[in-house]
Design an enzyme around this catalytic site. Structure first.
Site, PDB file in Angstrom:
ATOM      1  N   LYS A  13      -1.576  -1.282   7.327  1.00 38.15           N
ATOM      2  CA  LYS A  13      -1.001  -2.591   6.967  1.00 38.15           C
ATOM      3  C   LYS A  13       0.519  -2.550   7.021  1.00 38.15           C
ATOM      4  CE  LYS A  13      -2.707  -2.923   2.805  1.00 38.15           C
ATOM      5  NZ  LYS A  13      -3.348  -1.598   2.674  1.00 38.15           N
ATOM      6  N   ARG A  88      -4.400  -8.236  -4.256  1.00 37.81           N
ATOM      7  CA  ARG A  88      -5.241  -7.045  -4.358  1.00 37.81           C
ATOM      8  C   ARG A  88      -6.398  -7.258  -5.316  1.00 37.81           C
ATOM      9  NH1 ARG A  88      -1.332  -3.018  -2.705  1.00 37.81           N
ATOM     10  NH2 ARG A  88      -2.283  -0.974  -2.448  1.00 37.81           N
ATOM     11  N   ARG A 127       0.417  11.204   6.372  1.00 42.41           N
ATOM     12  CA  ARG A 127       1.448  10.157   6.406  1.00 42.41           C
ATOM     13  C   ARG A 127       2.755  10.625   5.760  1.00 42.41           C
ATOM     14  NH1 ARG A 127      -0.247   4.273   4.288  1.00 42.41           N
ATOM     15  NH2 ARG A 127      -0.258   5.123   2.176  1.00 42.41           N
ATOM     16  N   ARG A 161       4.751  10.163   0.018  1.00 44.35           N
ATOM     17  CA  ARG A 161       4.657   9.391  -1.221  1.00 44.35           C
ATOM     18  C   ARG A 161       3.806  10.163  -2.232  1.00 44.35           C
ATOM     19  NH1 ARG A 161       2.604   3.600   0.774  1.00 44.35           N
ATOM     20  NH2 ARG A 161       1.477   3.813  -1.176  1.00 44.35           N
TER      21      ARG A 161
HETATM   22  P1  AMP Z   1       0.875   0.151  -1.312  1.00 45.34           P
HETATM   23  O1  AMP Z   1       2.206   0.572  -0.813  1.00 45.34           O
HETATM   24  O2  AMP Z   1       0.497  -1.246  -0.919  1.00 45.34           O
HETATM   25  O3  AMP Z   1      -0.210   1.162  -1.008  1.00 45.34           O
HETATM   26  O4  AMP Z   1       0.986   0.103  -2.926  1.00 45.34           O
HETATM   27  C1  AMP Z   1       1.284   1.267  -3.670  1.00 45.34           C
HETATM   28  C2  AMP Z   1       0.870   1.060  -5.127  1.00 45.34           C
HETATM   29  O5  AMP Z   1       1.633  -0.022  -5.688  1.00 45.34           O
HETATM   30  C3  AMP Z   1      -0.581   0.682  -5.362  1.00 45.34           C
HETATM   31  O6  AMP Z   1      -1.449   1.809  -5.366  1.00 45.34           O
HETATM   32  C4  AMP Z   1      -0.484   0.017  -6.717  1.00 45.34           C
HETATM   33  O7  AMP Z   1      -0.337   0.980  -7.746  1.00 45.34           O
HETATM   34  C5  AMP Z   1       0.830  -0.754  -6.622  1.00 45.34           C
HETATM   35  N1  AMP Z   1       0.633  -2.119  -6.074  1.00 45.34           N
HETATM   36  C6  AMP Z   1       1.077  -2.594  -4.882  1.00 45.34           C
HETATM   37  N2  AMP Z   1       0.711  -3.868  -4.704  1.00 45.34           N
HETATM   38  C7  AMP Z   1      -0.006  -4.218  -5.811  1.00 45.34           C
HETATM   39  C8  AMP Z   1      -0.694  -5.387  -6.218  1.00 45.34           C
HETATM   40  N3  AMP Z   1      -0.728  -6.496  -5.437  1.00 45.34           N
HETATM   41  N4  AMP Z   1      -1.332  -5.381  -7.424  1.00 45.34           N
HETATM   42  C9  AMP Z   1      -1.302  -4.292  -8.199  1.00 45.34           C
HETATM   43  N5  AMP Z   1      -0.692  -3.146  -7.889  1.00 45.34           N
HETATM   44  C10 AMP Z   1      -0.051  -3.089  -6.696  1.00 45.34           C
END
Ligand code: AMP
Length: 220
Positions: A13, A88, A127, A161
């Protein structure tokens, strides 16, 4: 155009969203990046989010909805945006519809990128990202030129990360299944879901994504 990119961690994504946003001159709204930025700046949001993110858990719906609402109102998002990582949960999806209806600019498309779990774990473990420009690399399929540093920032070493460690990835995938996968049915029932395979070469995935967004019915 206003697009949501939906899909499990590691499906691409971020990479596809960044390319789509640049290509179509849309704002990229990545909630994960917004949270990581808040963490690196030690803001109150960052302090709240750090422990949750590092253990693979979700930040609360109220906090996330407030964050996205503010971001969609910023100047660069007026011409449209790509949402990566939001919604989410079903309450986030409902809130998104409500807040965009209030701005009289509903979503044009919800794209599901998907791939099998084994592939996702392999990809996420390999990654790395540039801490400066956030460009994503895969140490197996798309490594940087010198094997260590960002191609665009040759003195900056790539990082993994904290939440990409294998145990945390599996937890994030479980949470995806429990809390985010129900959105697939939610958008499909509304006839709003476009499905694109996240498997294979990233240029082919991008071409399929672009083609899907050019379908009649996906209004600009
Ligand atoms: P991502 O970079 O999209 O994988 O997001 C990394 C982390 O940020 C996730 O595992 C969640 O802990 C938090 N996070 C990101 N977007 C959301 C969301 N829409 N709702 C809740 N937590 C989020």
């Amino acid at each position: 155009m206003r697009v949501v990119l939906l899909g499990p961690p590691g499906v691409g994504k971020g990479t596809q969203g960044r390319r789509l946003a640049t290509d179509m001159k849309l704002a990229l709204i990545s909630t994960g990046e917004m949270l990581r930025d808040a963490i690196s700046r030690n803001t109150p949001l960052g302090l709240e989010a750090r422990g949750l993110i590092d253990s693979g858990l979700l930040v609360s719906d109220d906090v996330m909805i407030g964050l996205v609402q503010g971001r969609t109102l910023e100047q660069d998002a007026q011409a449209g945006f790509v949402l990566d990582g939001f919604p989410r949960t079903v309450p986030q999806a409902t809130a998104l519809d409500r807040l965009l209806a209030a701005q009289s600019r509903p979503l044009n498309a919800v794209v599901l990128l998907d791939a099998p779990t084994t592939e996702l774990v392999t990809r996420v473990s390999a990654r790395r990202e540039c801490p400066v420009c956030k460009r994503a690399y895969n140490m197996v399929s798309a490594p940087p030129r010198d094997g260590k540093h960002c191609d665009d920032h040759p003195t900056v070493a790539l990082i993994q990360r904290a939440d990409d460690a294998e145990g945390t990835v599996r937890k994030r995938l479980d949470i995806y299944q429990a809390q985010t996968a129900p959105l697939v049915g939610h958008y499909r029932e509304q006839g709003r879901l476009i499905e694109v395979s996240g498997l294979g070469d990233m240029n082919d995935v991008y071409a399929a994504l672009k083609l899907a967004l050019e379908e009649p019915g996906v209004a600009r």
